[in-house]
Design a protein around this motif. Structure first.
Motif, PDB file in Angstrom:
ATOM      1  N   ILE A  99       0.845  -1.194   0.000  1.00  0.00           N
ATOM      2  CA  ILE A  99       0.000   0.000   0.000  1.00  0.00           C
ATOM      3  C   ILE A  99       0.880   1.243   0.000  1.00  0.00           C
ATOM      4  CG2 ILE A  99      -1.844  -1.199   1.246  1.00  0.00           C
ATOM      5  CD1 ILE A  99      -0.953   0.457   3.757  1.00  0.00           C
ATOM      6  N   ASN A 100       0.323   2.344  -0.464  1.00  0.00           N
ATOM      7  CA  ASN A 100       1.004   3.639  -0.365  1.00  0.00           C
ATOM      8  C   ASN A 100       0.685   4.196   1.016  1.00  0.00           C
ATOM      9  OD1 ASN A 100       1.999   6.238  -0.464  1.00  0.00           O
ATOM     10  ND2 ASN A 100       1.133   6.706  -2.477  1.00  0.00           N
ATOM     11  N   ASN A 127       3.924   5.074  -9.592  1.00  0.00           N
ATOM     12  CA  ASN A 127       3.844   6.497  -9.955  1.00  0.00           C
ATOM     13  C   ASN A 127       2.739   7.242  -9.212  1.00  0.00           C
ATOM     14  OD1 ASN A 127       1.380   6.081 -11.301  1.00  0.00           O
ATOM     15  ND2 ASN A 127       2.349   5.813 -13.305  1.00  0.00           N
ATOM     16  N   GLY A 128       2.052   6.531  -8.285  1.00  0.00           N
ATOM     17  CA  GLY A 128       1.066   7.193  -7.450  1.00  0.00           C
ATOM     18  C   GLY A 128      -0.340   7.219  -8.009  1.00  0.00           C
ATOM     19  N   THR A 129      -0.564   6.566  -9.145  1.00  0.00           N
ATOM     20  CA  THR A 129      -1.917   6.540  -9.716  1.00  0.00           C
ATOM     21  C   THR A 129      -2.874   5.752  -8.828  1.00  0.00           C
ATOM     22  OG1 THR A 129      -1.048   6.708 -11.969  1.00  0.00           O
ATOM     23  CG2 THR A 129      -3.289   5.862 -11.732  1.00  0.00           C
ATOM     24  N   THR A 130      -2.414   4.613  -8.301  1.00  0.00           N
ATOM     25  CA  THR A 130      -3.231   3.806  -7.395  1.00  0.00           C
ATOM     26  C   THR A 130      -2.619   3.840  -5.996  1.00  0.00           C
ATOM     27  OG1 THR A 130      -2.006   1.761  -7.826  1.00  0.00           O
ATOM     28  CG2 THR A 130      -3.870   2.257  -9.272  1.00  0.00           C
ATOM     29  N   SER A 131      -3.400   3.420  -5.021  1.00  0.00           N
ATOM     30  CA  SER A 131      -2.938   3.432  -3.630  1.00  0.00           C
ATOM     31  C   SER A 131      -2.455   2.074  -3.152  1.00  0.00           C
ATOM     32  CB  SER A 131      -4.067   3.923  -2.709  1.00  0.00           C
ATOM     33  OG  SER A 131      -4.428   5.247  -3.028  1.00  0.00           O
ATOM     34  N   MET A 132      -2.520   1.071  -4.021  1.00  0.00           N
ATOM     35  CA  MET A 132      -2.053  -0.259  -3.629  1.00  0.00           C
ATOM     36  C   MET A 132      -1.724  -1.092  -4.857  1.00  0.00           C
ATOM     37  SD  MET A 132      -5.671  -1.917  -2.276  1.00  0.00           S
ATOM     38  CE  MET A 132      -5.968  -0.501  -1.202  1.00  0.00           C
ATOM     39  N   SER A 133      -0.897  -2.099  -4.636  1.00  0.00           N
ATOM     40  CA  SER A 133      -0.582  -3.079  -5.674  1.00  0.00           C
ATOM     41  C   SER A 133      -0.845  -4.459  -5.103  1.00  0.00           C
ATOM     42  CB  SER A 133       0.883  -2.983  -6.114  1.00  0.00           C
ATOM     43  OG  SER A 133       1.224  -4.083  -6.948  1.00  0.00           O
ATOM     44  N   PHE A 180       4.536   0.291   1.503  1.00  0.00           N
ATOM     45  CA  PHE A 180       4.433  -0.370   2.798  1.00  0.00           C
ATOM     46  C   PHE A 180       3.844  -1.759   2.550  1.00  0.00           C
ATOM     47  CE2 PHE A 180       2.603  -1.227   7.038  1.00  0.00           C
ATOM     48  CZ  PHE A 180       3.670  -0.841   7.850  1.00  0.00           C
ATOM     49  N   PRO A 181       4.701  -2.786   2.422  1.00  0.00           N
ATOM     50  CA  PRO A 181       4.231  -4.137   2.105  1.00  0.00           C
ATOM     51  C   PRO A 181       3.253  -4.661   3.159  1.00  0.00           C
ATOM     52  CG  PRO A 181       6.587  -3.960   1.765  1.00  0.00           C
ATOM     53  CD  PRO A 181       6.171  -2.715   2.474  1.00  0.00           C
TER      54      PRO A 181
END
Length: 422
Positions: free
Chosen positions: A150-151, A265-271, A293-294
């Motif tokens: 998460i960002n 690049n900050g487009t989404t808040s999580m991967s 922040f994994p």
């Protein structure tokens, strides 16, 4: 006389050199892109260390990628030109080539000491490296757990940090929903993307679906795919509902390779596709306002069961006993030598298969990898060795596409289960 002695001396030197060359065994190693095992400088250093102990064995290397690597191996099998050693995971070494009778049984590498050491890291490791016939077709070097990230900055601004346990890196399904809503209300859209344009990074979407309500992806014996259970269907329904609510996005046109840059690049808040290697390889592309922040995947009881990756070595059976013996010497050195094994694992960016190797990242330039050790106790079953795995991967992303298009979970899961379990 002097001229005759000189001629004889040269002849003796040539014969000596010829005899040495004749006595040298040449083996080939093919490796998929596993961390820095595609960096020739790193791999050549490992080979140089090996040659200090085994100067009689020369090792040639060829580097594969995941776009064309499988085709190259298939072509080599058909032409009878397979490498001696290949580096990858059980899905290929055990389920594919091992089951097809192309690999050498490595049981002699699996000593009692090795089994105890490897078993201390994960009970699933030994089982994953063994074929249905009881033969060992892989000797493991490293492993990891796949997670998400998460960002942290976005969560902080949206007052959503209260929905995660920062100490254990876990959260519940309810926490996940609340965080998505908080992010959306704070203007962070898209929050996250459930990608389903292909199989790339499908370990993320599988783990997301099965953790939401404690589903198992296969049965315990690895004979069939079981996401059609009530827990599995409930997980798919939850994702569909969140997408319909507008707090989560589904995209049938992208895979993880497209989703990860959107997070960076900050487009989404999580991967939904992350691990220790991703943290390192994407560090340079991370936008200033993105703080990775994994996190473990959300689960109904807050106790996740994460998917893992295992990488090691197998030997193609080319019928040359000298080459097979030399290949085993190389594998023993790379995986078991007390000085070399930590270096071999460090090159992957993952964690040791042997417990005795210990912590290899703290105090190094890859110290960020050390934080991922927190996820290792959450490692679940290594179900990727189930039959029909390659076909199932296609069925999985097709299932997700159909689910988000129709919303008919029951019918779409039935199609998936029938096809995957053929």
């Amino acid at each position: 006389m002097k001229k005759l002695l000189a001629v004889l001396l040269v002849a003796m030197m040539m014969l000596s050199a010829f005899a040495f060359a004749e006595g040298k065994t040449e083996i080939t190693l093919w490796t998929y892109p596993i961390g820095n095992w595609v960096n020739d400088e790193v791999v050549q250093e490992i080979i140089a260390n090996f040659n200090k102990v085994h100067p009689e064995i020369s090792v040639k290397v060829q580097y594969l990628d995941y776009q064309s690597g499988d085709d190259q191996v298939t072509t080599a099998i058909e032409a009878g030109t397979t490498p001696d050693i290949i580096m990858e995971g059980p899905e290929r070494l055990v389920v594919n080539w091992g089951a097809a009778g192309k690999m050498v049984d490595l049981s002699d590498l699996w000593t009692d000491e090795a089994k105890a050491d490897i078993g201390a890291t994960s009970a699933a490791l030994e089982r994953a490296c063994k074929g249905a016939d009881g033969m060992y077709y892989e000797y493991p070097l490293c492993m990891t757990t796949h997670c998400m990230s998460i960002n942290y900055n976005d969560f902080e601004k949206a007052d959503a940090l209260k929905y995660i346990n920062e100490e254990t890196r876990t959260w519940t399904t309810e926490d996940f929903e609340n965080a998505l809503r908080a992010l959306t209300e704070a203007g962070f859209m898209p929050t996250g993307i459930v990608y389903c344009g292909g199989q790339g990074g499908d370990q993320g979407t599988r783990a997301l679906v099965k953790n939401l309500y404690g589903a198992q992806f296969t049965d315990e014996a690895h004979t069939k795919y079981t996401i059609g259970s009530e827990e599995g269907k409930k997980g798919l329904q939850k994702l569909y509902d969140l997408v319909q609510e507008g707090v989560l996005t589904a995209d049938p046109g992208i895979v993880a390779g497209d989703e990860i840059p959107l997070f960076c690049n900050g487009t989404t808040s999580m991967s939904f596709c992350w691990n220790a290697s991703a943290e390192v390889s994407n560090k340079s592309t991370m936008a200033e306002d993105v703080k990775s922040f994994p996190m473990a995947f959300p689960s109904d009881d807050g106790v996740p069961e994460l998917d893992g990756g295992i990488w090691g070595f197998g030997i193609f059976n080319n019928g040359d006993e000298a080459k097979i013996a030399a290949a085993k010497d190389f594998i023993r050195f790379v995986c078991d030598d007390k000085e070399q094994a930590p270096k071999s694992v460090y090159a992957t960016g993952f964690f040791p298969a042997r417990a005795s190797v210990g912590d290899i990242y703290t105090g190094t330039e890859k110290e960020a990898n050390a934080e991922f050790a927190i996820f290792m106790p959450y490692l679940g079953d290594y179900y990727q060795v189930t039959k029909n795995w390659a076909a199932q991967r296609t069925e999985w992303w097709n299932l997700l596409q159909r689910v988000f298009a129709s919303g008919n979970i029951e019918a779409e899961v039935e199609v998936y289960s029938n096809n995957a379990n053929k």
